[in-house]
Write an enzyme that holds these catalytic residues in place. Sequence first.
Site, PDB file in Angstrom:
ATOM      1  N   GLU B  13       0.880  -1.181   0.000  1.00  0.00           N
ATOM      2  CA  GLU B  13       0.000   0.000   0.000  1.00  0.00           C
ATOM      3  C   GLU B  13       0.909   1.219   0.000  1.00  0.00           C
ATOM      4  O   GLU B  13       1.849   1.303   0.795  1.00  0.00           O
ATOM      5  CB  GLU B  13      -0.901  -0.066   1.242  1.00  0.00           C
ATOM      6  N   ALA B  15       0.675   4.123   1.068  1.00  0.00           N
ATOM      7  CA  ALA B  15       0.720   4.949   2.281  1.00  0.00           C
ATOM      8  C   ALA B  15       1.320   4.216   3.475  1.00  0.00           C
ATOM      9  O   ALA B  15       1.396   4.785   4.566  1.00  0.00           O
ATOM     10  CB  ALA B  15      -0.692   5.419   2.636  1.00  0.00           C
ATOM     11  N   SER B  16       1.769   2.992   3.259  1.00  0.00           N
ATOM     12  CA  SER B  16       2.182   2.136   4.374  1.00  0.00           C
ATOM     13  C   SER B  16       3.674   2.238   4.646  1.00  0.00           C
ATOM     14  O   SER B  16       4.509   1.957   3.774  1.00  0.00           O
ATOM     15  CB  SER B  16       1.794   0.687   4.041  1.00  0.00           C
ATOM     16  N   THR B  17       4.007   2.594   5.886  1.00  0.00           N
ATOM     17  CA  THR B  17       5.404   2.791   6.254  1.00  0.00           C
ATOM     18  C   THR B  17       6.229   1.509   6.094  1.00  0.00           C
ATOM     19  O   THR B  17       7.322   1.543   5.530  1.00  0.00           O
ATOM     20  CB  THR B  17       5.503   3.277   7.715  1.00  0.00           C
ATOM     21  N   SER B  19       5.607  -0.964   4.255  1.00  0.00           N
ATOM     22  CA  SER B  19       5.735  -1.312   2.837  1.00  0.00           C
ATOM     23  C   SER B  19       6.972  -0.639   2.239  1.00  0.00           C
ATOM     24  O   SER B  19       7.637  -1.211   1.366  1.00  0.00           O
ATOM     25  CB  SER B  19       4.482  -0.886   2.067  1.00  0.00           C
TER      26      SER B  19
END
Lengths: 207, 207
Positions: B13, B15-17, B19
């Site tokens: 995703e 917006a996922s840190t 990730s």
Amino acid sequence: MTAPGPALTAFYELASTYSYLAVMRLQDAAARAGVTIAWRPFLLGPIFKAQGWDTSPFNLYPAKGRYMWRDMARRCAAAGLPLVPPSPFPANGLLAARAITALADDGDRPRATRALFRTAFGTGRDIADPAVVRDALDGAGLEGAALVARAADPAVKAALRAATDAAVDAGVFGAPSFVTADGELFWGDDRLEDALAWATEGALPAR
Amino acid sequence: MTAPGPALTAFYELASTYSYLAVMRLQDAAARAGVTIAWRPFLLGPIFKAQGWDTSPFNLYPAKGRYMWRDMARRCAAAGLPLVPPSPFPANGLLAARAITALADDGDRPRATRALFRTAFGTGRDIADPAVVRDALDGAGLEGAALVARAADPAVKAALRAATDAAVDAGVFGAPSFVTADGELFWGDDRLEDALAWATEGALPAR
């Protein structure tokens, strides 16, 4: 007198699956790293309640719960640890946490901790039952009946409350968690190696 | 024709840190393991909404959020990755996810993915802004303006929805997540090595 080596506080909850993975390898890993562990059973219940949860997030969020049990099965198999999911889950770990708290930090806490986690997650027995706690401690060569009795001591109860308060003060929100002498918080069995590295080096190794 | 090697689907995703940590090392780690990656940007928003969350759990649970940013800072430093927390957090990653989806899976997706994550988390710029997405893709040697335009293609939008549906069907509840050909789910940057091992060996290495 010798100077104390690097220190790390390990906060674990008796009902926590990933605490099982961590505590079973904690003493050996710390010894290899030359780190002295403060073994701190604590209670997640009050912390979860403050977040508005009345049970484990693994029960509140079924997809996460299904994943956790599968992940635990894979990792326990890789670590050679038995896994029998306890019923009920999460167990009420209050009595077991108090029984461990009744022991000296640098004495029998590691052994008692492993015995109770192995009973809870390796056999699935309910550690809310005093007979189960007693048997687990007896099996580890400790005085089970005496420790179950001492768990009711007001000083022991207060010490467990103090451990939970210290965890909250350190920013703990889950278990297991590790806190270094300089206040760095590491969450999860996955972070044990990071926590030991920080305790000894003050930084993580470059990857 | 050569037989295809082991395969792993990587769901991430924008917006996922965590990730960010995973995608920056994914191509190299997979190449070392001899595993072919299906690069699958997807959207966590619908999954979080189904759990009753209207924002990231890192915002909903402040202690967890504070920890996550500190953990990210430590791990990015160890990995030699820049970290500038984006504002707002979480970003709306829809456009960026669509722009990556417009690219061929086995072609430019890895490069576009790294460029957009590096912009989002290495500079803190808001990837909801089409100019930011365009600049990031241009900087990676891709046709930024054309990809931003193609992001609006109904087929691209449908492909991103299909990726999110596939993630849900595989049991995904967070990002990054990795799914093997035999349906094993691994969650988190911390599980990339486990996922690659399972893809090649069908089991985790003994510890």
